[in-house]
Design an enzyme around this catalytic site. Structure first.
Site, PDB file in Angstrom:
ATOM      1  N   HIS A 211       0.845  -1.202   0.000  1.00 39.39           N
ATOM      2  CA  HIS A 211       0.000   0.000   0.000  1.00 39.39           C
ATOM      3  C   HIS A 211       0.883   1.257   0.000  1.00 39.39           C
ATOM      4  O   HIS A 211       0.680   2.170  -0.803  1.00 39.39           O
ATOM      5  CB  HIS A 211      -0.905  -0.033   1.233  1.00 39.39           C
ATOM      6  CG  HIS A 211      -1.783   1.178   1.391  1.00 39.39           C
ATOM      7  ND1 HIS A 211      -3.142   1.132   1.228  1.00 39.39           N
ATOM      8  CD2 HIS A 211      -1.481   2.460   1.723  1.00 39.39           C
ATOM      9  CE1 HIS A 211      -3.643   2.353   1.423  1.00 39.39           C
ATOM     10  NE2 HIS A 211      -2.657   3.172   1.746  1.00 39.39           N
ATOM     11  N   GLU A 212       1.880   1.267   0.881  1.00 39.44           N
ATOM     12  CA  GLU A 212       2.729   2.456   0.991  1.00 39.44           C
ATOM     13  C   GLU A 212       3.570   2.653  -0.269  1.00 39.44           C
ATOM     14  O   GLU A 212       3.831   3.784  -0.672  1.00 39.44           O
ATOM     15  CB  GLU A 212       3.617   2.368   2.233  1.00 39.44           C
ATOM     16  CG  GLU A 212       2.850   2.344   3.549  1.00 39.44           C
ATOM     17  CD  GLU A 212       1.783   3.419   3.660  1.00 39.44           C
ATOM     18  OE1 GLU A 212       2.008   4.541   3.152  1.00 39.44           O
ATOM     19  OE2 GLU A 212       0.705   3.136   4.222  1.00 39.44           O
TER      20      GLU A 212
HETATM   21 NI    NI Z   1      -2.639   5.270   2.237  1.00 38.85          NI
END
Ligand code: NI
Length: 236
Positions: A211-212
């Site tokens: 996600h990051e």
């Molecule tokens: Ni985010």
């Protein structure tokens, strides 16, 4: 004015006159850390200060600045890797699948520094999780395929990222200058025991990293972001 600059988990405290510029700060840091100003990258709020801007602007974040950077000698070593003579033993001759030396892309598309939180218990275990993430073959493949460079892969401070609105699991600062991921569970973040309890599941942490990493490309959680995020999770 007093500034606290953390570098590789070490805090440096500097006092500079209120008229000092960013260049003055970088020079002072260079003499403390032997990292030349041109190799220094400072993370602070607000971003984008010009070299001659007033340092007082940085006090918006209570004077806390984080520096990432590499000493000149290390940079030189990466740019021209020393050629090591191959040992002429019989074992070397028959050793199968010798690991290939890192390519320029391996060096560029990676996590330059791992940063566990030194003041939490068992930070060596936190470091080993970060290290496992950084060298995870699936993560390595994604970094190379998508040309992701990350300055610092760090442990997210569970104390300062938990409030009544919930828990932050990961953070991406300045498009990959720093990615922090939450490693510890709530139940046992004080004792920091090694093993199942106290630490978040590796696969969950790795999904947060996906996600990051998507935030290296898209800042907002819009449709394009989620498409890339799902793609990266699938590639993990
Ligand atoms: Ni985010």
């Amino acid at each position: 004015l007093t500034y606290t600059i953390s570098h590789r988990s070490t805090p440096y405290t500097l006092s500079l006159p209120s008229t000092a510029t960013l260049s003055d700060l970088k020079s002072a840091l260079a003499s403390l850390t032997s990292i030349p100003p041109q190799n220094q990258k400072l993370l602070y709020k607000p971003p984008h200060l010009a070299n001659d801007s007033d340092l007082a602007a940085m006090l918006l974040d209570r004077g806390k600045i984080m520096m990432i950077g590499t000493p000149a000698s290390t940079v030189a070593a990466v740019q021209s890797p020393p050629t090591r003579p191959r040992p002429r033993t019989q074992k070397a001759a028959v050793r199968p699948l010798r690991q290939a030396p890192p390519t320029q892309a391996d060096i560029q598309y990676t996590f330059r520094t791992l940063q566990p939180l030194p003041y939490l218990p068992n930070s060596t275990h936190a470091h080993s999780i970060l290290s496992k993430l950084a060298s995870d073959p699936a993560v390595r493949a994604i970094m190379l395929r998508h040309k992701f460079s990350v300055g610092v892969l760090g442990e997210l401070d569970p104390a300062t990222h938990t409030n009544h609105e919930g828990r932050t699991l990961g953070l991406n600062t300045n498009r990959g200058a720093m990615i922090e991921v939450r490693l510890r569970t709530d139940e046992d973040r004080v004792s920091g025991s090694v093993g199942g309890r106290g630490w978040r599941r590796y696969r969950d942490v790795r999904d947060v990293l996906a996600h990051e990493l998507a935030h290296n490309v898209y800042r907002e959680h819009d449709a394009k972001f989620w498409r890339l995020c799902r793609q990266l999770e699938g590639e993990m």
